[in-house]
Enzyme design. Structure first.
Site, PDB file in Angstrom:
ATOM      1  N   SER A 138       0.394  -0.962   0.007  1.00 28.74           N
ATOM      2  CA  SER A 138       0.068   0.094   0.050  1.00 28.74           C
ATOM      3  C   SER A 138       0.729   1.263  -0.020  1.00 28.74           C
ATOM      4  CB  SER A 138      -0.914  -0.057   1.691  1.00 28.74           C
ATOM      5  OG  SER A 138      -1.436   1.303   1.623  1.00 28.74           O
ATOM      6  N   TYR A 151      -1.621   0.773  11.090  1.00 23.73           N
ATOM      7  CA  TYR A 151      -2.011   0.225   9.037  1.00 23.73           C
ATOM      8  C   TYR A 151      -0.169   0.579   8.982  1.00 23.73           C
ATOM      9  CZ  TYR A 151      -3.904  -0.856   4.227  1.00 23.73           C
ATOM     10  OH  TYR A 151      -3.639  -1.402   3.380  1.00 23.73           O
TER      11      TYR A 151
END
Length: 261
Positions: A138, A151
């Site tokens: 990501s 995250y």
């Protein structure tokens, strides 16, 4: 591509599901892996892929997956999509349980999967010339943002795992590819992150002119696997045009400026 077989994780939804479809369209044999057996079975029936239900955070389940893959045929490619985010808490108020889950799902699951499947990839590379690994991380692995620390940390750790793996496999005919998407509008990612709050999840994408779709990421994955074997896409960062940086997102229609020459 006939007789080349890819294992795609996270295959029950989103980027993983789209990747199964994209690779099947290119003629790959595909094994879809995810926790939800019913969704996997439906995808397999529709696409002609195979399906193995597995929770990648469970070592015994991963061991059983690897044994089934070994028994059922060669493995030429691993596409590791499975993972996810939970919560948007600050560091101060972060949920240890959510952070633990994110580390388990994004980092430890990847490590145990790689450890189990590398012998199968080496065997395929020995007989057929090369093998491939593709990891979907990501842009959260690259750029921090408030509310994203758990995250950010998990995806950064996964991204570092990928980079180290590439160095450790130097000299072997096994490609190691990392795809880092920005905003992708999928069915479940943000919904799961926000605890099932569909209104809040849709607000994340509100007004954004064409976020990426799962199919866009799957197309890049399919290209990475079909590129000449001399080509390794070390890191592909992809975002929608409306997102020029992790923190810079345009809402509203894209338009050409008229106040410049």
């Amino acid at each position: 591509m006939v007789n080349r077989r890819a294992v795609v994780t996270g295959a029950s939804t989103g980027i993983g599901e789209a990747t199964v479809r994209a690779l099947r369209a290119q003629g790959w044999d595909v094994v879809g892996v995810a926790r939800r057996e019913q969704r996997l079975t439906a995808l397999a029936e529709e696409t002609g892929a195979s399906a193995i239900a597995c929770d990648l955070t469970d070592q015994a389940a991963v061991d059983a997956l690897i044994e089934e893959l070994r028994r059922s045929g060669p493995v030429h490619a691993l596409v590791q999509v499975a993972g996810g985010a939970r919560g948007t808490d600050s560091v101060e108020e972060g949920s240890v349980a959510d952070w633990q889950w994110m580390y388990d799902a994004n980092v430890l699951a990847t490590q145990r999967l790689v450890a189990g499947i590398l012998p199968l990839l080496r065997k395929a590379a020995s007989s057929d010339g090369h093998a491939d690994t593709v990891f979907v991380t990501s842009t959260a692995a690259q750029t921090p943002y408030p509310g994203g620390a758990g995250y950010n940390a998990a995806k950064a750790a996964e991204g570092m795992l990928v980079k180290v793996l590439r160095q450790e496999l130097n000299g072997e005919p096994i490609r190691v590819v990392e795809i880092a998407p920005g905003m992708v509008h999928t069915e479940e990612f943000t919904l799961n992150r926000l605890g099932g709050d569909s209104v809040a999840a849709e607000a994340v994408y509100a007004g954004v002119d064409e976020p990426l779709l799962a199919e866009d990421v799957a197309d890049v994955i399919a290209y990475a696997l079909s590129a000449p074997r001399r080509v390794n896409l070390d890191l592909v960062t992809m975002r929608p045009v409306a997102q020029s940086a992790q923190h810079l997102l345009a809402r509203g229609p894209l338009h050409v400026r008229t106040d410049v020459d």
